[in-house]
Design a protein around this motif. Structure first.
Motif, PDB file in Angstrom:
ATOM      1  N   LEU A   1       0.822  -1.216   0.000  1.00  0.00           N
ATOM      2  CA  LEU A   1       0.000   0.000   0.000  1.00  0.00           C
ATOM      3  C   LEU A   1       0.855   1.265   0.000  1.00  0.00           C
ATOM      4  O   LEU A   1       0.436   2.301  -0.540  1.00  0.00           O
ATOM      5  CB  LEU A   1      -0.942   0.000   1.194  1.00  0.00           C
ATOM      6  N   GLN A   2       2.034   1.182   0.587  1.00  0.00           N
ATOM      7  CA  GLN A   2       2.936   2.338   0.534  1.00  0.00           C
ATOM      8  C   GLN A   2       3.349   2.627  -0.905  1.00  0.00           C
ATOM      9  O   GLN A   2       3.439   3.784  -1.319  1.00  0.00           O
ATOM     10  CB  GLN A   2       4.171   2.069   1.395  1.00  0.00           C
ATOM     11  N   LYS A   3       3.588   1.556  -1.668  1.00  0.00           N
ATOM     12  CA  LYS A   3       4.046   1.727  -3.044  1.00  0.00           C
ATOM     13  C   LYS A   3       2.893   1.882  -4.022  1.00  0.00           C
ATOM     14  O   LYS A   3       2.993   2.625  -5.013  1.00  0.00           O
ATOM     15  CB  LYS A   3       4.913   0.532  -3.454  1.00  0.00           C
ATOM     16  N   TYR A   4       1.778   1.191  -3.741  1.00  0.00           N
ATOM     17  CA  TYR A   4       0.640   1.206  -4.663  1.00  0.00           C
ATOM     18  C   TYR A   4      -0.652   1.537  -3.906  1.00  0.00           C
ATOM     19  O   TYR A   4      -1.513   0.668  -3.703  1.00  0.00           O
ATOM     20  CB  TYR A   4       0.486  -0.151  -5.368  1.00  0.00           C
ATOM     21  N   PRO A   5      -0.829   2.762  -3.469  1.00  0.00           N
ATOM     22  CA  PRO A   5      -2.046   3.119  -2.721  1.00  0.00           C
ATOM     23  C   PRO A   5      -3.323   2.941  -3.530  1.00  0.00           C
ATOM     24  O   PRO A   5      -4.410   2.862  -2.959  1.00  0.00           O
ATOM     25  CB  PRO A   5      -1.807   4.592  -2.356  1.00  0.00           C
ATOM     26  N   GLU A   6      -3.198   2.863  -4.866  1.00  0.00           N
ATOM     27  CA  GLU A   6      -4.394   2.686  -5.707  1.00  0.00           C
ATOM     28  C   GLU A   6      -5.083   1.349  -5.470  1.00  0.00           C
ATOM     29  O   GLU A   6      -6.242   1.169  -5.861  1.00  0.00           O
ATOM     30  CB  GLU A   6      -4.028   2.835  -7.192  1.00  0.00           C
ATOM     31  N   ILE A   7      -4.399   0.413  -4.820  1.00  0.00           N
ATOM     32  CA  ILE A   7      -5.033  -0.877  -4.518  1.00  0.00           C
ATOM     33  C   ILE A   7      -6.228  -0.690  -3.589  1.00  0.00           C
ATOM     34  O   ILE A   7      -7.166  -1.493  -3.599  1.00  0.00           O
ATOM     35  CB  ILE A   7      -3.996  -1.858  -3.934  1.00  0.00           C
ATOM     36  N   LYS A   8      -6.224   0.394  -2.816  1.00  0.00           N
ATOM     37  CA  LYS A   8      -7.372   0.667  -1.946  1.00  0.00           C
ATOM     38  C   LYS A   8      -8.664   0.807  -2.750  1.00  0.00           C
ATOM     39  O   LYS A   8      -9.758   0.544  -2.233  1.00  0.00           O
ATOM     40  CB  LYS A   8      -7.133   1.943  -1.133  1.00  0.00           C
ATOM     41  N   GLN A   9      -8.537   1.213  -4.016  1.00  0.00           N
ATOM     42  CA  GLN A   9      -9.719   1.360  -4.868  1.00  0.00           C
ATOM     43  C   GLN A   9     -10.349   0.013  -5.221  1.00  0.00           C
ATOM     44  O   GLN A   9     -11.502  -0.043  -5.663  1.00  0.00           O
ATOM     45  CB  GLN A   9      -9.340   2.112  -6.158  1.00  0.00           C
ATOM     46  N   LEU A  10      -9.590  -1.068  -5.055  1.00  0.00           N
ATOM     47  CA  LEU A  10     -10.114  -2.407  -5.350  1.00  0.00           C
ATOM     48  C   LEU A  10     -10.920  -2.967  -4.185  1.00  0.00           C
ATOM     49  O   LEU A  10     -11.646  -3.954  -4.354  1.00  0.00           O
ATOM     50  CB  LEU A  10      -8.964  -3.368  -5.675  1.00  0.00           C
ATOM     51  N   MET A  11     -10.783  -2.364  -3.031  1.00  0.00           N
ATOM     52  CA  MET A  11     -11.484  -2.859  -1.847  1.00  0.00           C
ATOM     53  C   MET A  11     -12.969  -2.519  -1.921  1.00  0.00           C
ATOM     54  O   MET A  11     -13.369  -1.562  -2.569  1.00  0.00           O
ATOM     55  CB  MET A  11     -10.862  -2.265  -0.586  1.00  0.00           C
ATOM     56  N   GLY A  12     -13.757  -3.335  -1.250  1.00  0.00           N
ATOM     57  CA  GLY A  12     -15.205  -3.101  -1.259  1.00  0.00           C
ATOM     58  C   GLY A  12     -15.949  -4.282  -1.823  1.00  0.00           C
ATOM     59  O   GLY A  12     -15.353  -5.228  -2.351  1.00  0.00           O
ATOM     60  N   HIS A  13     -17.254  -4.254  -1.714  1.00  0.00           N
ATOM     61  CA  HIS A  13     -18.050  -5.415  -2.104  1.00  0.00           C
ATOM     62  C   HIS A  13     -18.134  -5.571  -3.617  1.00  0.00           C
ATOM     63  O   HIS A  13     -17.892  -4.621  -4.376  1.00  0.00           O
ATOM     64  CB  HIS A  13     -19.447  -5.318  -1.494  1.00  0.00           C
ATOM     65  N   ASP A  14     -18.487  -6.770  -4.031  1.00  0.00           N
ATOM     66  CA  ASP A  14     -18.675  -7.102  -5.443  1.00  0.00           C
ATOM     67  C   ASP A  14     -20.175  -7.168  -5.718  1.00  0.00           C
ATOM     68  O   ASP A  14     -20.845  -8.114  -5.286  1.00  0.00           O
ATOM     69  CB  ASP A  14     -18.015  -8.445  -5.754  1.00  0.00           C
ATOM     70  N   PRO A  15     -20.743  -6.194  -6.427  1.00  0.00           N
ATOM     71  CA  PRO A  15     -22.198  -6.187  -6.645  1.00  0.00           C
ATOM     72  C   PRO A  15     -22.702  -7.356  -7.479  1.00  0.00           C
ATOM     73  O   PRO A  15     -23.901  -7.641  -7.482  1.00  0.00           O
ATOM     74  CB  PRO A  15     -22.436  -4.844  -7.369  1.00  0.00           C
ATOM     75  N   MET A  16     -21.804  -8.058  -8.180  1.00  0.00           N
ATOM     76  CA  MET A  16     -22.222  -9.204  -8.982  1.00  0.00           C
ATOM     77  C   MET A  16     -22.355 -10.480  -8.160  1.00  0.00           C
ATOM     78  O   MET A  16     -22.986 -11.446  -8.610  1.00  0.00           O
ATOM     79  CB  MET A  16     -21.221  -9.445 -10.117  1.00  0.00           C
ATOM     80  N   LEU A  17     -21.777 -10.507  -6.971  1.00  0.00           N
ATOM     81  CA  LEU A  17     -21.714 -11.758  -6.209  1.00  0.00           C
ATOM     82  C   LEU A  17     -23.095 -12.315  -5.895  1.00  0.00           C
ATOM     83  O   LEU A  17     -23.335 -13.523  -6.011  1.00  0.00           O
ATOM     84  CB  LEU A  17     -20.913 -11.547  -4.923  1.00  0.00           C
ATOM     85  N   LYS A  18     -24.030 -11.452  -5.528  1.00  0.00           N
ATOM     86  CA  LYS A  18     -25.368 -11.940  -5.176  1.00  0.00           C
ATOM     87  C   LYS A  18     -26.055 -12.577  -6.369  1.00  0.00           C
ATOM     88  O   LYS A  18     -26.825 -13.551  -6.229  1.00  0.00           O
ATOM     89  CB  LYS A  18     -26.223 -10.803  -4.620  1.00  0.00           C
ATOM     90  N   TRP A  19     -25.779 -12.080  -7.580  1.00  0.00           N
ATOM     91  CA  TRP A  19     -26.397 -12.652  -8.774  1.00  0.00           C
ATOM     92  C   TRP A  19     -25.723 -13.969  -9.160  1.00  0.00           C
ATOM     93  O   TRP A  19     -26.388 -14.898  -9.635  1.00  0.00           O
ATOM     94  CB  TRP A  19     -26.335 -11.656  -9.934  1.00  0.00           C
ATOM     95  N   ILE A  20     -24.431 -14.047  -8.952  1.00  0.00           N
ATOM     96  CA  ILE A  20     -23.721 -15.303  -9.203  1.00  0.00           C
ATOM     97  C   ILE A  20     -24.236 -16.388  -8.260  1.00  0.00           C
ATOM     98  O   ILE A  20     -24.503 -17.525  -8.683  1.00  0.00           O
ATOM     99  CB  ILE A  20     -22.201 -15.094  -9.032  1.00  0.00           C
TER     100      ILE A  20
END
Length: 319
Positions: A27-46
């Protein structure tokens, strides 16, 4: 009986688990990975699609012969149910609806549990999060085999038996190693599961129930998709306690093979874990990894250096 396993104890270490440190560095080197965190809205449909597929399959196989029922349970239904177990795993991290809707996640987990036939969703969450927080802890990480498993399943023949019986050990070990009082949600999970099983049996007969439950058990044992149970944390390379697998079976297992990435970032859903590896590739490319879950199972059974004792373990602080 085959070769005897060379190890007679776990690999005891006195260092902290590696994932928190690597997470901080990434995270120190690639803080943009924080943007990948969070729920997957497709999971409930899968999940919904897989549950409905299994219900339709119960209708279609109601008049099939027993060999066909068992073959379909192993090759088709078991794979879907295994994927549903891994959906339950994702849901245990609140990756279906996010941390702000815990009960929605729990409800989806119980729904995903239905075709599996064995109530496990709520209990799994109760123990799995501690596997992440206390990885390798002798008391709190119930993913680690017991000492009795290490002593009993120590030859080629008995390791085959251990792999076949993995569903039994995986389900019962937490209640033996680290018993916790049942919660009301666990009771609800059990009751709804029993009602669903009874309804399937009443409407479409015993074969439909065996297809579901038998498929779940078969696909957790001597089955290609079950290779991840061994590949994730069994020490195939000395000193390394978590391994990833980047092969094709990730397509039917919600990317659970990206296991180093998952432990580094448990708040990133499986659908985005390949992006973690892509962004921070230099943190993963030099680490030991698996190329085949079938080979993992074969090596576990035949290699005398590998067995249930091949796990890194840590003393519980305060003991």
């Amino acid at each position: 009986m085959g070769s005897h396993v060379s190890r007679t104890d776990f690999e005891w270490v006195y260092t902290e688990e590696p994932h928190a440190t690597r997470r901080k560095l990434i995270l120190q080197k690639y803080p943009e990975i924080k943007q990948l965190m969070g729920h997957d809205p497709m999971l409930k449909w899968i999940v919904t699609g897989m549950v409905l597929t299994q219900i339709v399959a119960c209708f279609l196989i109601r008049g099939a012969s027993w060999p066909v029922v068992l073959l379909l349970g192993y090759c088709f239904g078991g794979v879907i149910n295994h994927a549903l177990m891994l959906a339950v795993h994702e849901i245990s991290h609140n990756l279906a609806f996010g941390h702000s809707r815990p009960m929605a996640n729990r409800a989806l987990g119980v729904f995903a549990n239905l075709p599996i036939g064995i109530p496990m969703s709520v209990s799994f969450k109760k123990y799995h999060l501690e596997h992440h927080k206390y990885q390798g802890n002798e008391m709190l990480d119930t993913d680690i085999p017991t000492d009795l498993e290490g002593k009993l399943f120590c030859t080629t023949a008995t390791k085959i038996l251990w792999v076949i019986l993995q569903p039994l050990f995986y389900a019962l070990r937490p209640f033996y190693v680290y018993p916790k009082p049942p919660t009301i949600l666990e009771v609800i999970n059990v009751v709804l599961q029993l009602v669903f099983n009874a309804a399937i049996g009443y409407v479409w007969g015993t074969k439909a129930v065996v297809y579901l439950v038998g498929g779940s058990l078969l696909a957790m044992g001597l089955h290609p998709v079950a290779g991840h149970f061994i590949s994730e944390h069994y020490m195939f390379s000395k000193g390394f306690e978590t391994y990833s697998y980047y092969g094709i079976l990730n397509l039917v297992t919600l990317n659970v093979g990206y296991h180093m990435e998952h432990h580094d970032f448990p708040n990133v859903p499986g659908s985005r874990l390949p992006m973690v590896k892509q962004i921070a590739s230099e943190f993963y490319e030099g680490l030991p990894q698996h190329t085949s879950w079938v080979k993992v199972i074969y090596d576990f059974i035949t290699n005398p250096d590998v067995g249930p004792y091949c796990r890194i373990k840590r003393k519980n602080k305060g003991f």
